[in-house]
Enzyme design. Structure first.
Site, mmCIF file in Angstrom:
data_model
loop_
_atom_site.group_PDB
_atom_site.id
_atom_site.type_symbol
_atom_site.label_atom_id
_atom_site.label_comp_id
_atom_site.label_asym_id
_atom_site.label_seq_id
_atom_site.Cartn_x
_atom_site.Cartn_y
_atom_site.Cartn_z
ATOM 1 N N CYS A 1 -9.735 86.560 -15.430
ATOM 2 C CA CYS A 1 -10.306 85.211 -15.309
ATOM 3 C C CYS A 1 -10.389 84.525 -16.672
ATOM 4 C CB CYS A 1 -11.697 85.271 -14.679
ATOM 5 S SG CYS A 1 -11.662 85.441 -12.881
ATOM 6 N N CYS B 1 -14.189 85.557 -10.486
ATOM 7 C CA CYS B 1 -15.503 86.004 -10.983
ATOM 8 C C CYS B 1 -15.900 85.264 -12.248
ATOM 9 C CB CYS B 1 -15.492 87.512 -11.228
ATOM 10 S SG CYS B 1 -14.587 88.012 -12.720
ATOM 11 N N CYS C 1 -14.008 88.530 -15.723
ATOM 12 C CA CYS C 1 -13.088 89.644 -16.012
ATOM 13 C C CYS C 1 -11.997 89.179 -16.998
ATOM 14 C CB CYS C 1 -12.459 90.190 -14.724
ATOM 15 S SG CYS C 1 -11.222 89.107 -13.969
ATOM 16 N N CYS D 1 -5.131 79.430 2.401
ATOM 17 C CA CYS D 1 -3.908 80.127 1.977
ATOM 18 C C CYS D 1 -2.716 79.167 1.867
ATOM 19 C CB CYS D 1 -3.560 81.308 2.891
ATOM 20 S SG CYS D 1 -2.100 82.185 2.273
ATOM 21 N N HIS E 1 -7.153 85.583 6.829
ATOM 22 C CA HIS E 1 -7.543 85.283 5.445
ATOM 23 C C HIS E 1 -7.444 83.795 5.151
ATOM 24 C CE1 HIS E 1 -3.162 85.684 5.482
ATOM 25 N NE2 HIS E 1 -3.149 84.871 4.437
ATOM 26 N N ARG F 1 1.744 75.994 11.750
ATOM 27 C CA ARG F 1 0.491 76.723 11.660
ATOM 28 C C ARG F 1 -0.233 76.664 12.998
ATOM 29 N NH1 ARG F 1 1.433 79.818 7.973
ATOM 30 N NH2 ARG F 1 -0.066 80.244 6.307
ATOM 31 N N CYS G 1 -1.501 83.203 9.230
ATOM 32 C CA CYS G 1 -0.429 83.132 8.229
ATOM 33 C C CYS G 1 0.589 84.242 8.502
ATOM 34 C CB CYS G 1 -1.060 83.310 6.851
ATOM 35 S SG CYS G 1 0.075 83.517 5.475
ATOM 36 N N HIS G 2 1.797 84.056 8.002
ATOM 37 C CA HIS G 2 2.812 85.100 8.206
ATOM 38 C C HIS G 2 2.377 86.434 7.593
ATOM 39 C CE1 HIS G 2 7.130 85.457 9.534
ATOM 40 N NE2 HIS G 2 6.783 86.682 9.187
ATOM 41 N N THR G 3 1.533 86.382 6.566
ATOM 42 C CA THR G 3 1.073 87.630 5.945
ATOM 43 C C THR G 3 0.225 88.458 6.918
ATOM 44 O OG1 THR G 3 1.130 86.516 3.812
ATOM 45 C CG2 THR G 3 -0.059 88.606 3.901
ATOM 46 N N CYS H 1 -7.846 87.323 -10.570
ATOM 47 C CA CYS H 1 -9.134 87.986 -10.823
ATOM 48 C C CYS H 1 -9.059 89.418 -10.284
ATOM 49 C CB CYS H 1 -10.250 87.217 -10.118
ATOM 50 S SG CYS H 1 -11.865 88.029 -10.196
ATOM 51 N N ARG I 1 -10.504 93.830 -6.904
ATOM 52 C CA ARG I 1 -9.183 94.022 -6.310
ATOM 53 C C ARG I 1 -8.991 95.423 -5.711
ATOM 54 N NH1 ARG I 1 -5.680 94.675 -3.661
ATOM 55 N NH2 ARG I 1 -3.530 93.875 -3.642
HETATM 56 P P1 NAD Z 1 6.756 81.189 8.492
HETATM 57 O O1 NAD Z 1 7.120 82.210 9.488
HETATM 58 O O2 NAD Z 1 5.935 80.023 8.910
HETATM 59 O O3 NAD Z 1 8.092 80.587 7.800
HETATM 60 C C1 NAD Z 1 9.220 81.329 7.449
HETATM 61 C C2 NAD Z 1 10.435 80.414 7.557
HETATM 62 O O4 NAD Z 1 11.575 81.098 7.037
HETATM 63 C C3 NAD Z 1 10.787 80.015 8.991
HETATM 64 O O5 NAD Z 1 10.958 78.616 9.070
HETATM 65 C C4 NAD Z 1 12.105 80.744 9.263
HETATM 66 O O6 NAD Z 1 12.965 80.042 10.155
HETATM 67 C C5 NAD Z 1 12.697 80.820 7.867
HETATM 68 N N1 NAD Z 1 13.687 81.891 7.678
HETATM 69 C C6 NAD Z 1 13.602 83.181 8.116
HETATM 70 N N2 NAD Z 1 14.682 83.885 7.693
HETATM 71 C C7 NAD Z 1 15.451 83.028 6.979
HETATM 72 C C8 NAD Z 1 16.672 83.164 6.262
HETATM 73 N N3 NAD Z 1 17.323 84.323 6.192
HETATM 74 N N4 NAD Z 1 17.164 82.072 5.609
HETATM 75 C C9 NAD Z 1 16.500 80.876 5.669
HETATM 76 N N5 NAD Z 1 15.348 80.692 6.337
HETATM 77 C C10 NAD Z 1 14.819 81.757 6.973
HETATM 78 O O7 NAD Z 1 6.005 81.969 7.312
HETATM 79 P P2 NAD Z 1 4.964 81.389 6.239
HETATM 80 O O8 NAD Z 1 3.576 81.464 6.777
HETATM 81 O O9 NAD Z 1 5.488 80.100 5.713
HETATM 82 O O10 NAD Z 1 5.079 82.534 5.106
HETATM 83 C C11 NAD Z 1 6.281 82.666 4.354
HETATM 84 C C12 NAD Z 1 6.205 83.856 3.428
HETATM 85 O O11 NAD Z 1 5.244 83.617 2.397
HETATM 86 C C13 NAD Z 1 5.758 85.160 4.102
HETATM 87 O O12 NAD Z 1 6.480 86.230 3.515
HETATM 88 C C14 NAD Z 1 4.288 85.268 3.716
HETATM 89 O O13 NAD Z 1 3.825 86.592 3.776
HETATM 90 C C15 NAD Z 1 4.352 84.728 2.302
HETATM 91 N N6 NAD Z 1 3.110 84.230 1.709
HETATM 92 C C16 NAD Z 1 2.914 84.501 0.373
HETATM 93 C C17 NAD Z 1 1.785 84.017 -0.268
HETATM 94 C C18 NAD Z 1 1.576 84.285 -1.729
HETATM 95 O O14 NAD Z 1 0.468 84.071 -2.221
HETATM 96 N N7 NAD Z 1 2.586 84.721 -2.462
HETATM 97 C C19 NAD Z 1 0.832 83.270 0.460
HETATM 98 C C20 NAD Z 1 1.080 83.018 1.804
HETATM 99 C C21 NAD Z 1 2.219 83.500 2.422
HETATM 100 N N1 AHE Z 2 -0.412 94.128 0.043
HETATM 101 C C1 AHE Z 2 0.987 93.871 -0.224
HETATM 102 C C2 AHE Z 2 1.225 92.557 -0.904
HETATM 103 C C3 AHE Z 2 0.703 91.369 -0.137
HETATM 104 C C4 AHE Z 2 0.704 90.191 -1.071
HETATM 105 O O1 AHE Z 2 1.594 90.033 -1.922
HETATM 106 N N2 AHE Z 2 -0.274 89.322 -0.916
HETATM 107 C C5 AHE Z 2 -0.344 88.099 -1.694
HETATM 108 C C6 AHE Z 2 -1.028 87.085 -0.854
HETATM 109 S S1 AHE Z 2 -0.163 86.720 0.635
HETATM 110 C C7 AHE Z 2 -1.183 85.604 1.371
HETATM 111 O O2 AHE Z 2 -0.679 85.212 2.544
HETATM 112 C C8 AHE Z 2 -1.190 88.262 -2.958
HETATM 113 O O3 AHE Z 2 -2.095 87.507 -3.267
HETATM 114 N N3 AHE Z 2 -0.871 89.236 -3.738
HETATM 115 C C9 AHE Z 2 -1.585 89.533 -4.947
HETATM 116 C C10 AHE Z 2 -2.568 90.655 -4.726
HETATM 117 O O4 AHE Z 2 -3.268 91.020 -5.673
HETATM 118 O O5 AHE Z 2 -2.628 91.163 -3.589
HETATM 119 C C11 AHE Z 2 1.645 94.998 -0.984
HETATM 120 O O6 AHE Z 2 2.855 94.909 -1.204
HETATM 121 O O7 AHE Z 2 0.935 95.971 -1.297
HETATM 122 ZN ZN ZN Z 3 -1.555 83.775 3.800
#
Ligand code: NAD
Ligand code: AHE
Ligand code: ZN
Length: 368
Positions: free
Chosen positions: A98, A92, A95, A169, A62, A363, A40-42, A106, A110
């Site tokens: 939850c 869990c 908590c 994810c 993850h 992916r 994943c991008h994360t 949860c 953490r």
């Molecule tokens: P990815 O690299 O597959 O996709 C990102 C996309 O954004 C690409 O298609 C890219 O071309 C596009 N992009 C980049 N800059 C841009 C811009 N300025 N304008 C428009 N498009 C643009 O990444 P991903 O795996 O899809 O992850 C995306 C984001 O979501 C990451 O920041 C990741 O960490 C986050 N994420 C968050 C959670 C969550 O729970 N909140 C879960 C998973 C991933």
């Molecule tokens: N550790 C980072 C934040 C990273 C983050 O926001 N993680 C998301 C999942 S990304 C999955 O690809 C998330 O679940 N956040 C809630 C949590 O409790 O971590 C930071 O900024 O410290």
């Molecule tokens: Zn992820």
């Protein structure tokens, strides 16, 4: 025991494959053989050094799926042979979080999870006697890993590991952001910023709940074909517009009902909020922004009825919702196969990061 793992020794360094030592499960813990893991991008974000919680050396990953090999004392809900998906957001069921109806976050483990250790404060991984940190409580870039029982969703045994690992994810985050967090209504107009592994799942979630107009926004036009296949009705390339917000507001007669930022770019987060309709539009931040980054907008944007929200793991309660999402896949209600553009053995895991950075993959999945 020994396990093959891709170890991150420092920010910006390629992962290195090593035979590392893994201690067996302690009370309440489970040993899992990971069969497949998405990248994943994360993972790339943490490896880059931008993650405030990023610490090294660590075993990242993850987004996995695998089989229970052993359980520690007191484990009741899982047994050897069960098929599971690791959960970086555990459940869990006890908590305050939850028990609260409005969150999936949860908090039972953490604080230790964020420090890269198990709930007892120690790591199960080591190399040459030196501890190696866990990551997001999962460390799926290791063939074998140990997790707390509350961080595993039991799934049906006929589900293919190489596909359903993505539910750990990306799939759940994208579809859940629409269905669980934002509760998008049928007939809505939706804008999705970033058409990668998360954004395309937001698109399929929006289509699934009956959104009628789904506008995809990406700087890479190579993403268009797959986005259309998943339900995108309109594409906007920010490079073609002097003012992206105006362009979306004009094409929707006032703005969208919902927007989703799936990139992690704080400037795009602002655009995503400001292209929402006055009075009711809601924007959801999914992308993860680096250390020190902040969002901004004129407060007037909120005063005039727009809302800014966010989601982690799509608002899903993992042990409850992940098995259901696996069922949706097995029943053909959601698609995964076409989003897995590349597969590779663990030895080639750095290629997955290269493909992601070049925008060539949606992916990549590592097969053990
Ligand atoms: P990815 O690299 O597959 O996709 C990102 C996309 O954004 C690409 O298609 C890219 O071309 C596009 N992009 C980049 N800059 C841009 C811009 N300025 N304008 C428009 N498009 C643009 O990444 P991903 O795996 O899809 O992850 C995306 C984001 O979501 C990451 O920041 C990741 O960490 C986050 N994420 C968050 C959670 C969550 O729970 N909140 C879960 C998973 C991933
Ligand atoms: N550790 C980072 C934040 C990273 C983050 O926001 N993680 C998301 C999942 S990304 C999955 O690809 C998330 O679940 N956040 C809630 C949590 O409790 O971590 C930071 O900024 O410290
Ligand atoms: Zn992820």
């Amino acid at each position: 025991m020994k396990t093959r793992a891709a170890v991150a020794f420092g920010a910006g360094k390629p992962l290195e494959i090593h035979e590392v030592d893994l201690q067996g499960p302690k009370a309440g813990e489970v040993l899992v053989e990971i069969k497949a893991t998405g990248v994943c991008h994360t993972d790339a974000f943490t490896l880059s050094g931008d993650d405030p919680e990023g610490a090294f050396p660590a075993i990242l990953g993850h987004e996995g799926a695998g089989v229970v090999v052993d359980v520690g004392p007191g484990v009741k809900s899982l047994k050897k042979g069960d098929h599971v998906i690791p959960l970086y957001t555990p459940e869990c069921r006890e908590c305050d979080y939850c028990l609260h109806p409005k969150t999936n976050l949860c908090q039972a483990i953490r604080s230790t999870q964020g420090k890269g250790v198990m709930p007892d404060g120690t790591s199960r991984f080591s190399l040459d006697g030196q501890p190696i940190l866990h990551y997001m409580g999962c460390s799926t870039f290791s063939n074998y890993t140990v997790l707390p029982e509350i961080a595993l969703a039991k799934i049906r045994e006929d589900a293919p590991f190489d596909k359903v690992c993505y539910i750990g994810c990306g799939v759940t985050t994208g579809i859940g952001a629409v269905a669980f967090t934002m509760k998008v209504e049928p007939g809505s107009t939706v804008a999705v910023f970033g058409l990668g592994g998360i954004g395309l799942n937001v698109i399929q979630g929006a289509k699934m709940v009956g959104a009628t107009r789904i506008i995809g926004v990406d700087t890479n036009p190579a993403k268009v074909a797959l986005a259309k296949q998943f339900g995108m009705t309109d594409f906007v390339n920010p490079k073609d517009h002097e003012n992206l917000v105006d362009a979306i507001v004009q094409m929707t007669g006032g703005g969208v009902d919902y927007s989703f930022e799936c990139i992690g770019n704080v400037n795009v987060m602002r655009d995503a909020l400001e292209c929402c309709h006055k009075g009711w539009g809601q924007s959801c931040i999914v992308g993860v922004a680096g250390a020190g980054q902040e969002i901004s907008t004129r407060p007037f944007q909120l005063v005039t009825g727009r809302s800014w929200r966010g989601t982690a793991f799509g608002g899903a309660r993992g042990r409850t919702d992940v098995p259901k999402i696996v069922d949706w896949y097995m029943e053909g209600k959601i698609k995964i196969d076409d989003l897995i553009t590349h597969t590779m053995p663990l030895n080639d895991i750095n290629r997955a990061f290269d493909l992601m950075h070049k925008g060539e993959s949606i992916r990549s999945v590592v097969l053990y």
